[in-house]
Design a protein around this motif. Structure first.
Motif, PDB file in Angstrom:
ATOM      1  N   PRO A   1       0.806  -1.223   0.000  1.00  0.00           N
ATOM      2  CA  PRO A   1       0.000   0.000   0.000  1.00  0.00           C
ATOM      3  C   PRO A   1       0.839   1.271   0.000  1.00  0.00           C
ATOM      4  O   PRO A   1       0.386   2.320  -0.440  1.00  0.00           O
ATOM      5  N   LEU A   2       2.071   1.181   0.476  1.00  0.00           N
ATOM      6  CA  LEU A   2       2.893   2.383   0.537  1.00  0.00           C
ATOM      7  C   LEU A   2       3.341   2.846  -0.833  1.00  0.00           C
ATOM      8  O   LEU A   2       3.430   4.023  -1.106  1.00  0.00           O
ATOM      9  N   CYS A   3       3.638   1.892  -1.728  1.00  0.00           N
ATOM     10  CA  CYS A   3       4.152   2.320  -3.034  1.00  0.00           C
ATOM     11  C   CYS A   3       3.231   1.919  -4.178  1.00  0.00           C
ATOM     12  O   CYS A   3       3.511   2.242  -5.326  1.00  0.00           O
ATOM     13  N   GLY A   4       2.131   1.232  -3.878  1.00  0.00           N
ATOM     14  CA  GLY A   4       1.183   0.917  -4.937  1.00  0.00           C
ATOM     15  C   GLY A   4       1.541  -0.314  -5.751  1.00  0.00           C
ATOM     16  O   GLY A   4       0.888  -0.598  -6.750  1.00  0.00           O
ATOM     17  N   ASP A   5       2.587  -1.031  -5.356  1.00  0.00           N
ATOM     18  CA  ASP A   5       2.931  -2.251  -6.085  1.00  0.00           C
ATOM     19  C   ASP A   5       1.842  -3.297  -5.873  1.00  0.00           C
ATOM     20  O   ASP A   5       1.300  -3.439  -4.780  1.00  0.00           O
TER      21      ASP A   5
END
Lengths: 411, 153
Positions: free
Chosen positions: B38-42
């Motif tokens: 969730p932090l980088c959208g991966d």
């Protein structure tokens, strides 16, 4: 007024004297947080060294000094935002997010009921989205979104349709991803015609150009200390005094009451009712100093200077990379601030940022807490570059050098 | 740039540019598991097909940075055709490789792991010097782990 001198500004930022990986720090992440001038740090340390006491009520000298610093910070911030009654219109919070929660929950619960419409935009930060969704889940309001055009501007074609019957337009002054600056005066005029109040998220714009709540004719405005050369831990809600006066308290506790008995409590009047507990005193002193400094530099001068930096960077990125580095945001130089979200061909934003770090270049990869906007443009993340008044054109040189390296490594 | 060379080994760049076992499998018979950062959208989706306690096929789809994508690709190559015991062993070994001892946060050394047993996966050991990127490297493995648990239940 002396001409704006970015080299002088830079010399007042202690962090920019640092090196990382044996290279000078090239700070291009001011949209996430701005760097702190020494005089702001000194204002806060002076409070701790000389005047550390709690505010209000106590009569000893240092406590009076602490109260004067805190309330002085409130007046400085009010003056900076163009407030005509800072003592009655400036509320200090923990950050902009808390200010949004305060407004949504206090004003929202008191003024909205099931079916009432709040209009946001697709380019909002999550801080101006999630509290409204929470309120929707709690009392059943309806949330509508102004869309964003393919050329990264606010889509006003359905404005009247969305605003019909709306109670509030809550919108950013400047996108933290696209750099787009929204036409606040026009939006306010049109929203008021529908009887809606206007709340502005000035978190991104406040340190980069003039803010005048009277001139904008807005009803409420939120910004945050750490993006305005001030400290972390302090946010600001400005609202017209009659709006604040009619709002119930948000957090409960010490400081926000007029009376408490075993039967209940009576809230304090004025802005005090929103400031439960010991407030951010050192932070208010620091933020007061930061906005005095910004006023000395001149907000028009900062805006003009940063526009020059941004236009130069846009032109050079286009020239250097001929399309391999795409800017997700307006590139015509009109009504945009110094935020450049980059899409680097074949290189994930995290990898871009990792390579740039080796050059001392600080940028931010990710969705920038604006996922609806990222989804609008089918992006998972961007590599965001953002300028401040201490940024120099030579920073862009290093940015370009390091971007070449990233493209080479992954090409 | 020595630090960067530690992170972006040639094997990693190769797996990023030409990911192995990319695609999807029909479910059923295959199982799928989704992982998010969730932090980088991966985002990553792992498809696995198990027959007689053997991971007979694996496919990976989704998007992410070079570390998460190459780790997923290397993982798929390492576990395809292996028994479930061997797959669990590989997951445990890889997670151990990614463990940073807090005492060594300034100069993290991987804990004792049999590097030879890891084969090409050992190329990812440089990631521990970049603590923020460990979650990128480990995303596919946690997703595979989840997929195996779902398969068992």
């Amino acid at each position: 007024m002396t001409p704006f001198d970015p080299v002088q500004v830079r010399s007042e930022i202690p962090l920019l004297a640092r090196t990382v990986h044996d290279r000078p720090v090239i700070y291009l992440d001011s949209a996430a947080t701005s760097l702190t001038p020494q005089r702001v740090i000194t204002a806060m340390s002076t409070y701790y060294q000389r005047s550390h006491a709690n505010v209000h009520r106590a009569v000893y000298v240092t406590a009076e000094e602490a109260t004067a610093l805190y309330e002085g910070g409130r007046r400085d911030v009010g003056l900076f935002l163009g407030s005509t009654h800072p003592d009655e219109e400036i509320v200090f919070t923990k950050n902009a997010t808390e200010a949004f929660n305060l407004f949504a929950k206090s004003w929202g619960r008191a003024n909205l009921e099931r079916g009432d419409v709040v209009v946001l935009s697709q380019m909002e930060h999550h801080a101006n989205i999630v509290p409204w969704f929470q309120l929707r889940d709690e009392i059943g309001i309806e949330i509508k979104f102004l869309e964003v055009t393919d050329d990264f501007r606010l889509d006003l074609s359905r404005f009247d349709e969305l605003l019909e019957g709306a109670k509030l337009l809550s919108i950013t002054g400047m996108s933290n991803v696209l750099g787009t600056i929204n036409p606040l005066r026009e939006l306010t005029q049109r929203a008021h015609a529908f009887g809606a109040l206007v709340l502005v998220d000035a978190s991104q714009s406040a340190a980069h150009g003039p803010t005048d709540v009277v001139d904008f004719d807005v009803d409420a405005l939120i910004c945050t200390g750490h993006k305005m050369l001030g400290p972390t831990g302090i946010g600001v809600l400005w609202a017209r005094r009659e709006i604040l006066a009619a709002m119930p308290p948000f957090l409960g506790g010490g400081g926000m009451i007029a009376d408490v008995s075993v039967d209940g409590f009576t809230p304090a009047s004025g802005v005090t009712k929103f400031e439960a507990g010991t407030p951010p005193i050192a932070e208010a002193a620091g933020l007061g100093e930061a906005v005095r400094y910004l006023r000395e530099l001149g907000m028009e001068a900062i805006a003009t200077y940063e526009k020059g930096l941004t236009d130069d960077a846009i032109a050079r990125l286009a020239h250097e990379f001929s399309g391999r580095v795409r800017i997700i945001g307006p590139t015509d130089g009109v009504a945009r601030g110094g935020v450049l979200s980059l899409d680097v061909e074949g290189v994930h934003p995290h990898d871009v940022a990792q390579v740039l770090d080796q050059f001392g270049v600080c940028i931010r990869p990710g969705h920038h807490c604006a996922k609806p906007l990222m989804k609008r443009f089918s992006l998972a993340a961007t590599a965001r570059v953002s300028f401040g008044p201490y940024s120099l054109q030579s920073d862009t040189n290093i940015l370009i050098e390091s971007l070449h390296h990233a493209l080479e490594l992954f090409g | 740039m020595s630090n960067l060379d530690d992170l972006y080994r040639e094997i990693i760049l190769d797996h990023y540019r030409s990911p192995r076992n990319r695609g999807e499998l029909a479910t059923p018979p295959a199982c799928r598991a989704e992982g998010f950062n969730p932090l980088c959208g991966d985002e990553i989706t792992v498809f696995i097909q198990v027959e007689n306690d053997v991971l007979v096929d694996i496919k990976i789809s989704g998007h992410g940075c070079s570390i998460s994508q190459s780790s997923a690709s290397l993982m798929s190559a390492a576990v395809k055709g292996k028994t479930l015991d061997q797959v669990h062993q590989a997951i445990a070994t890889f997670k151990q490789l990614m463990t940073v001892h807090e005492a060594n946060i300034d100069d993290p050394e991987p804990v004792a792991v049999d590097i030879r047993a890891l084969g090409e996966l050992a190329a990812l050991q440089g990631v521990v010097k970049f603590p923020v990127r460990i979650k990128c490297a480990i995303l596919a493995w946690n997703t595979l782990d989840q997929g195996l648990q779902d398969f068992v239940s």
